[in-house]
Design an enzyme around this catalytic site. Structure first.
Site, mmCIF file in Angstrom:
data_model
loop_
_atom_site.group_PDB
_atom_site.id
_atom_site.type_symbol
_atom_site.label_atom_id
_atom_site.label_comp_id
_atom_site.label_asym_id
_atom_site.label_seq_id
_atom_site.Cartn_x
_atom_site.Cartn_y
_atom_site.Cartn_z
ATOM 1 N N CYS A 2 0.836 -1.197 0.000
ATOM 2 C CA CYS A 2 0.000 0.000 0.000
ATOM 3 C C CYS A 2 0.876 1.254 0.000
ATOM 4 O O CYS A 2 1.908 1.301 0.663
ATOM 5 C CB CYS A 2 -0.960 0.083 1.172
ATOM 6 S SG CYS A 2 -2.120 -1.267 1.260
ATOM 7 N N ARG A 27 4.066 -0.318 -4.710
ATOM 8 C CA ARG A 27 3.829 -0.823 -3.355
ATOM 9 C C ARG A 27 2.550 -1.637 -3.269
ATOM 10 O O ARG A 27 2.316 -2.344 -2.265
ATOM 11 C CB ARG A 27 3.742 0.338 -2.371
ATOM 12 C CG ARG A 27 4.976 1.195 -2.318
ATOM 13 C CD ARG A 27 4.772 2.305 -1.338
ATOM 14 N NE ARG A 27 4.630 1.794 -0.003
ATOM 15 C CZ ARG A 27 5.633 1.573 0.826
ATOM 16 N NH1 ARG A 27 6.855 1.826 0.442
ATOM 17 N NH2 ARG A 27 5.420 1.098 2.027
ATOM 18 N N TRP A 76 -2.622 -2.846 -1.772
ATOM 19 C CA TRP A 76 -2.295 -4.277 -1.885
ATOM 20 C C TRP A 76 -3.176 -4.935 -0.842
ATOM 21 O O TRP A 76 -2.938 -4.795 0.364
ATOM 22 C CB TRP A 76 -0.814 -4.504 -1.575
ATOM 23 C CG TRP A 76 -0.352 -5.905 -1.800
ATOM 24 C CD1 TRP A 76 0.098 -6.446 -2.965
ATOM 25 C CD2 TRP A 76 -0.257 -6.952 -0.826
ATOM 26 N NE1 TRP A 76 0.453 -7.766 -2.775
ATOM 27 C CE2 TRP A 76 0.244 -8.098 -1.472
ATOM 28 C CE3 TRP A 76 -0.565 -7.044 0.528
ATOM 29 C CZ2 TRP A 76 0.455 -9.309 -0.811
ATOM 30 C CZ3 TRP A 76 -0.353 -8.250 1.194
ATOM 31 C CH2 TRP A 76 0.156 -9.360 0.514
ATOM 32 N N ASN A 102 -1.995 2.219 5.471
ATOM 33 C CA ASN A 102 -1.041 1.186 5.056
ATOM 34 C C ASN A 102 -0.677 0.410 6.307
ATOM 35 O O ASN A 102 -0.253 1.003 7.293
ATOM 36 C CB ASN A 102 0.198 1.859 4.442
ATOM 37 C CG ASN A 102 1.345 0.880 4.236
ATOM 38 O OD1 ASN A 102 1.121 -0.322 4.091
ATOM 39 N ND2 ASN A 102 2.558 1.393 4.236
ATOM 40 N N GLY A 103 -0.851 -0.915 6.267
ATOM 41 C CA GLY A 103 -0.521 -1.730 7.440
ATOM 42 C C GLY A 103 -1.687 -2.632 7.785
ATOM 43 O O GLY A 103 -2.575 -2.869 6.954
ATOM 44 N N GLU A 481 18.671 -17.324 -5.482
ATOM 45 C CA GLU A 481 18.300 -15.979 -5.915
ATOM 46 C C GLU A 481 17.879 -15.977 -7.394
ATOM 47 O O GLU A 481 16.913 -15.323 -7.772
ATOM 48 C CB GLU A 481 19.465 -15.010 -5.657
ATOM 49 C CG GLU A 481 19.249 -13.600 -6.111
ATOM 50 C CD GLU A 481 18.034 -12.894 -5.502
ATOM 51 O OE1 GLU A 481 17.426 -13.421 -4.545
ATOM 52 O OE2 GLU A 481 17.668 -11.837 -6.019
ATOM 53 N N LYS A 485 14.220 -14.839 -8.782
ATOM 54 C CA LYS A 485 14.072 -13.787 -9.808
ATOM 55 C C LYS A 485 13.205 -14.312 -10.937
ATOM 56 O O LYS A 485 12.291 -13.645 -11.375
ATOM 57 C CB LYS A 485 15.428 -13.408 -10.385
ATOM 58 C CG LYS A 485 16.288 -12.333 -9.845
ATOM 59 C CD LYS A 485 15.797 -11.013 -9.489
ATOM 60 C CE LYS A 485 14.896 -10.970 -8.305
ATOM 61 N NZ LYS A 485 15.468 -10.646 -7.033
ATOM 62 N N GLU A 488 9.361 -15.047 -9.850
ATOM 63 C CA GLU A 488 8.493 -13.946 -9.449
ATOM 64 C C GLU A 488 8.076 -13.057 -10.618
ATOM 65 O O GLU A 488 6.995 -12.486 -10.593
ATOM 66 C CB GLU A 488 9.090 -13.117 -8.310
ATOM 67 C CG GLU A 488 10.295 -12.307 -8.661
ATOM 68 C CD GLU A 488 10.851 -11.539 -7.461
ATOM 69 O OE1 GLU A 488 10.081 -10.990 -6.678
ATOM 70 O OE2 GLU A 488 12.089 -11.499 -7.334
ATOM 71 N N HIS A 504 18.372 -36.892 -4.378
ATOM 72 C CA HIS A 504 17.650 -37.416 -3.220
ATOM 73 C C HIS A 504 16.146 -37.230 -3.375
ATOM 74 O O HIS A 504 15.425 -37.165 -2.384
ATOM 75 C CB HIS A 504 18.165 -36.755 -1.934
ATOM 76 C CG HIS A 504 19.600 -37.083 -1.661
ATOM 77 N ND1 HIS A 504 19.998 -38.321 -1.202
ATOM 78 C CD2 HIS A 504 20.735 -36.375 -1.849
ATOM 79 C CE1 HIS A 504 21.317 -38.347 -1.094
ATOM 80 N NE2 HIS A 504 21.793 -37.170 -1.494
ATOM 81 N N LYS A 603 6.073 -4.307 -3.275
ATOM 82 C CA LYS A 603 7.493 -4.081 -3.024
ATOM 83 C C LYS A 603 7.864 -4.197 -1.552
ATOM 84 O O LYS A 603 8.856 -4.805 -1.196
ATOM 85 C CB LYS A 603 7.844 -2.690 -3.546
ATOM 86 C CG LYS A 603 9.300 -2.294 -3.366
ATOM 87 C CD LYS A 603 10.170 -3.022 -4.332
ATOM 88 C CE LYS A 603 11.631 -2.686 -4.211
ATOM 89 N NZ LYS A 603 12.453 -3.745 -4.808
HETATM 90 C C1 F6R Z 1 12.598 -10.521 -4.421
HETATM 91 C C2 F6R Z 1 12.290 -9.486 -3.451
HETATM 92 C C3 F6R Z 1 11.872 -9.894 -2.097
HETATM 93 C C4 F6R Z 1 12.555 -9.027 -1.035
HETATM 94 C C5 F6R Z 1 11.967 -9.340 0.345
HETATM 95 C C6 F6R Z 1 12.643 -8.547 1.446
HETATM 96 O O1 F6R Z 1 12.980 -9.968 -5.638
HETATM 97 O O2 F6R Z 1 12.372 -8.317 -3.743
HETATM 98 O O3 F6R Z 1 12.098 -11.241 -1.863
HETATM 99 O O4 F6R Z 1 13.920 -9.291 -1.058
HETATM 100 O O5 F6R Z 1 10.594 -9.041 0.339
HETATM 101 O O6 F6R Z 1 12.492 -7.178 1.253
HETATM 102 P P1 F6R Z 1 13.400 -6.144 2.029
HETATM 103 O O7 F6R Z 1 14.802 -6.312 1.574
HETATM 104 O O8 F6R Z 1 12.826 -4.802 1.683
HETATM 105 O O9 F6R Z 1 13.254 -6.461 3.495
#
Ligand code: F6R
Length: 608
Positions: A2, A27, A76, A102-103, A481, A485, A488, A504, A603
């Site tokens: 949000c 967001r 969101w 937001n929250g 990682e 990437k 997502e 396994h 985000k």
């Molecule tokens: C993946 C991604 C998320 C963040 C995670 C933590 O691309 O962006 O997995 O890494 O939500 O976010 P932060 O670093 O803001 O605590």
């Protein structure tokens, strides 16, 4: 999770609110809404399900909203599906209060019941609507007193923007465990969930403290603590320009941010001064460093993956035990925190609810805490004992790229700084690692200058249903990682495994043509990883290797190989990450997906 924006000035508020919401859409983007108030105290609310464009269309390009004070929200969804009714702002029963939030209000069911027995009816399924009704219920002539009474009833996290018809010249805002900054203009003032949303209007900000309430009018900003005492804050001036929050000719923020990595890495690594590492806000004495008995590293998602690399690196160069935890697991496993435990929490946003909660738990248990954070003045940065900023600049794309690689670089700095103090590695090794770090920005440039092969491979495999990633040691963290990437943003099922683990169980999923991305950078583990690549190739897999040039033999077994530039194997995960970021990006681009705003995501994850 949000986005909130607020404006008080003399011009029409709606265009400013819409522009801010556009910048905050990353967001949350399932619905949006604005409320504006005119000089006579009439509040107008417009809300729309879907992307911000639906709201802009509904307001005839914001022409239909006239007030010069207002609040806006991009959502969101947490409580209640995304629809026009559940969208914010929410109005009180008498229509005199409008609220954006937001929250999460954790005790909203209890508060709903409290209000229902007092005759209030609820229109939405949200937790937020209780706040609008509580404001009406507690209002007794003084808005600040009313805010205080309402906040005392709320349990949970919130950043709020509030309009009241009795004070048409101002709006009110408050934050607790959710971000909110105040922007200072000339004859106009603002609030927003983050600074980039306001860069078109100002570079002067006030970072609101926990639980503080602000009354924002065109010519005044008054901040109060929970006891209603007026507080003063220093003004922070940022040197970012508006382009920071724009795509600058790139088709997506993600690609722009991938390309910003050489600059971002140079910034985080600017703490290397000659042969020394100087960490500005990390204040440990030599004895304190020597006495660290154990290190916990905590993060979520990519930050957790950065933590795994940090573990391998710090254990290797400092010879101290390091444990890595997902923040959402850490606090519930009753962690054992000894007297000399250091807890490093990693977060790009500095607001991730699980990470913040884990930080608080570590502190409660007596650990010293060090935050690796990007966003200046964020909750995690403020609450940790020490903070090392990653200096990546604003990250807008939901999938982290420069946020992640700068976290890894920051962990290298911490590890090497500690190693220098405790003299745990020979000086030549120390110098070699320092040198590799200094060369990182140029090595990343080298990858970015020639993305064609990665682009070609992405086009080849964009139709895949499942993609497997394997690697050992740090290469396993890179595999995790890379898989995150890819999945997502491309919605392709992707799983990462330690290369030795596949047989396994998971190897039964390998069939003819299954893509297996094999990270083969670490020279010490190369022979083993090579055997694992052969095992899957024998079962029909298509092996795509990401390898160090020293491991060139993998070319004989792999269907395709992408080499990373020369680099110390301990530092190379940054380079592997860039290759895999590009791969994920180009797969999603080939599929024509909404790369910066993948479905179901947001985000900044400010709910647990
Ligand atoms: C993946 C991604 C998320 C963040 C995670 C933590 O691309 O962006 O997995 O890494 O939500 O976010 P932060 O670093 O803001 O605590």
């Amino acid at each position: 999770m949000c986005g909130i924006v607020g404006f008080a000035g003399r011009k029409q508020a709606a265009p400013v609110l819409m522009d801010g919401l556009k910048k905050l859409e990353y967001r949350g983007y399932d619905s949006s809404g604005v409320a504006v108030i005119d000089g006579d105290g009439n509040i107008e609310v417009v809300k729309a399900k879907g992307r911000l464009q639906s709201l802009i269309d509904k307001t005839d390009g914001d022409k239909t909203l006239h007030g010069s004070v207002g609040v806006g929200h991009t959502r969101w969804a947490t409580h209640g599906e995304p629809n026009d009714v559940n969208s914010h702002p929410h109005l009180s029963r008498d229509g005199k209060f409008a609220v954006v939030h937001n929250g999460i209000i954790e005790n909203y069911i209890e508060l709903r019941e409290f209000l229902i027995v007092r005759g209030y009816e609820f229109r939405s399924e949200t937790d937020t609507e209780v706040i609008a009704h509580l404001l009406e219920y507690y209002y007794g002539g003084d808005m600040l007193d009313c805010m205080r009474k309402v906040l005392n009833k709320l349990v949970g996290s919130y950043a709020l923007g509030v309009l009241y018809s009795g004070t048409p010249e101002a709006f009110y805002a408050v934050r607790k465990d959710s971000p909110l900054v105040v922007g200072l203009g000339d004859g106009e003032n603002f609030v927003a969930s983050d600074m980039p949303a306001l860069l078109r209007h100002t570079r002067r900000f006030i970072l609101l403290g926990e639980g503080e309430i602000v009354r924002v009018a065109a010519d005044s900003v008054d901040i109060f603590n929970r006891n209603m005492e007026k507080v003063e804050h220093e003004i922070v001036t940022v040197d970012w320009d508006e382009a920071t929050a724009e795509k600058n000719g790139y088709p997506h923020f993600m690609l722009k941010e991938i390309h910003e990595q050489p600059r971002a890495l140079a910034a985080v690594l600017s703490r290397i001064k000659g042969d020394e590492i100087v960490l500005d806000n990390v204040k440990f004495t030599a004895d304190e460093i020597k006495n660290i008995a154990k290190i916990n590293i905590i993060g979520c998602g990519s930050a957790y993956h950065a933590g795994i690399i940090g573990k391998y690196f710090i254990e290797r160069v400092c010879r101290k035990p390091v444990e890595v935890d997902l923040a959402s697991e850490f606090r519930y496993r009753k962690p054992i925190i000894g007297k000399n435990t250091l807890t490093i929490v990693i977060s790009q946003s500095g607001e991730t609810a699980d990470t913040l909660a884990a930080l608080r738990e570590a502190k409660r248990l007596g650990s010293r805490t060090l935050a690796v954070v990007n966003v200046l003045g964020s909750s995690i940065a403020r609450e940790a004992d020490d903070v090392l900023y990653t200096l990546a600049g604003p990250e807008i794309a939901v999938a982290t790229t420069k946020g992640y690689t700068t976290q890894v670089a920051a962990l290298y700095l911490i590890g090497l700084y500690f190693a220098g103090v405790i003299v745990s590695i020979p000086s030549e090794e120390y110098a070699g690692l320092l040198n590799s770090l200094k060369n990182l920005p140029a090595a990343v440039e080298e990858i970015l200058a020639a993305p064609e092969k990665i682009q070609y491979l992405a086009a080849q495999y964009a139709g895949a249903r499942d993609v497997f990633f394997i690697g050992r040691g740090m290469d396993y963290a890179s595999a995790l990682e890379g898989a995150l990437k890819l999945k997502e943003i491309s919605y392709i099922h992707a799983e990462a495994y330690p290369a030795g683990e596949l047989k396994h169980g998971t190897i039964s999923l390998i069939e003819k043509g299954s893509p297996v991305i094999t990270v083969a950078v670490d020279p010490d583990l190369f022979e083993k990883t090579l055997s694992n690549a052969v095992e899957v190739a024998t079962r029909g897999a298509s092996v795509i290797a990401v390898a160090a040039k020293t491991n060139a033999r993998i070319e004989q077994k792999a269907d395709h190989t992408v080499f990373i530039p020369e680099c110390s194997p301990l530092i190379a995960p940054v380079l592997t990450a860039v290759v895999l970021q590009l791969f994920g990006y180009y797969v999603a681009a080939a599929k024509g997906l909404d790369i910066d705003k993948p479905r179901n995501l947001a985000k900044s994850v400010t709910v647990e």
